[in-house]
Design an enzyme around this catalytic site. Structure first.
Site, short mmCIF file in Angstrom:
data_model
loop_
_atom_site.label_atom_id
_atom_site.label_comp_id
_atom_site.label_asym_id
_atom_site.label_seq_id
_atom_site.Cartn_x
_atom_site.Cartn_y
_atom_site.Cartn_z
CG LEU A 1 -2.11 -0.79 1.38
CD1 LEU A 1 -2.63 -1.14 2.86
CD2 LEU A 1 -3.16 -0.60 0.24
CG ASP A 2 0.82 3.83 -3.27
OD1 ASP A 2 2.04 2.88 -3.48
OD2 ASP A 2 0.16 4.27 -4.34
N PRO A 3 2.17 5.25 1.02
CG PRO A 3 4.34 6.06 0.93
CD PRO A 3 3.61 5.12 0.20
CG LEU A 4 -2.54 9.11 -0.27
CD1 LEU A 4 -2.52 10.44 0.34
CD2 LEU A 4 -2.86 9.04 -1.71
CB ALA A 5 -3.10 3.36 0.59
#
Length: 316
Positions: free
Chosen positions: A47-51
């Site tokens: 998962l991306d840091p944003l997610a």
């Protein structure tokens, strides 16, 4: 003087973590591995840091079956902003284009979403973790290098509008492995005609697991001072991600031969060669032991495919 390395232990199981925002999947994986002092750990899809949201973390023997979770379908809720495109297709990137946002209605949005349901082709982002010549694409992108990416088939099982509060729209997306939600959002914005990017993304389901089963980083941190029993209580068994597979139960004698690599007779094997979970029955009324996975061979016997190092008694 450097601190002595913490001893590692052979702990097996799956921790369902509700990944927090602002950290990479690998950072949170290493954090969990340190808390558990696990000798081996891996996650099942970045998962991306944003997610945020469901991130199954496999410890010990569970890592042998993590690739099955990598292949599993996922569900997300995403919040997108219309009228702006970024170079990363999400809020972490730089805005590269702006346009006026039309006063789109729910019915008009539905006509757009319908175009993306089912089997579609998707070109991965240059800011994805896919590799080219051993280097992640995002590294190349940050160096100002763009390479051609082939479109890949993915399946969008569900794509529905949760809410509209222009310029923001919230969508629910259920999709196959390898789907990039931010690419999907950008494509939707292009069809609307004003561009779009992801401002929030939450994974609510990964294969058979959902948020209701997940623990936060704070909950894990609170359990740590109570010792390993409290931490281990949070773990699902190594085979939990395969719980919908057929299962076969063996006697102690048959289990002995199977552990040594020998095919054995077993009842209830799928005739189509589908893999099964293998358990060893216990005489003392204790939960059956998980031995690994196997399938029927050409002789009609149960052959081992991937066995655990030490039998797992977490059947419930």
């Amino acid at each position: 003087m450097s601190k002595p390395r913490r001893p590692r232990r052979p702990i097996d199981g799956i921790l369902l973590l509700d990944k927090p925002i602002g950290v990479t999947s690998n950072q949170i994986l290493q954090w969990v591995k340190h808390r558990y002092q696990a000798d081996k750990a891996g996650h099942t899809g970045s998962l991306d840091p944003l997610a945020t949201g469901v991130l199954p973390i496999c410890l010990g023997e569970a890592t042998k079956y993590s690739h099955y979770l990598l292949d599993a379908d996922k569900t997300y809720v995403t919040r997108l902003k219309l009228g702006e495109k970024t170079n990363t297709s999400d809020a972490e990137g730089e805005v590269i284009a702006r346009a006026d946002v039309p006063n789109i209605s729910a019915d008009e949005l539905e006509l757009v979403l319908a175009q993306f349901r089912g089997d579609i082709m998707q070109v991965p982002s240059m800011f994805s973790a896919l590799k080219r010549d051993g280097r992640p694409l995002y590294e190349l992108a940050r160096a100002g290098i763009e390479v051609e990416r082939a479109a890949r088939p993915v399946t969008i099982y569900e794509l529905s509008c949760v809410s509209i509060d222009l310029p923001f729209v919230e969508l629910k997306v259920s999709c196959s492995k390898g789907t990039y939600v931010r690419n999907l959002v950008e494509d939707i914005g292009d069809v609307i005609g004003c561009g779009a990017h992801v401002v929030a993304l939450r994974r609510t389901q990964a294969g058979p697991f959902d948020l209701s089963q997940s623990f936060t980083r704070e909950q894990v941190a609170e359990a740590e001072p109570l010792g390993f029993p409290a931490l281990d209580e949070m773990l699902l068994p190594s085979w939990a991600g395969l719980a919908d597979w057929p299962r076969v139960e063996l006697s102690e004698t048959s289990a002995y031969y199977l552990r040594h690599g020998n095919p054995v007779q077993a009842s209830g094997l799928p005739r189509d060669g589908q893999s099964v979970l293998i358990f060893e029955l216990q005489d003392d009324g204790q939960p059956a032991l998980f031995l690994g996975i196997g399938s029927q061979n050409d002789d009609g016997l149960l052959a081992p495919k991937r066995l655990v190092r030490v039998a797992d008694s977490s059947l419930n």
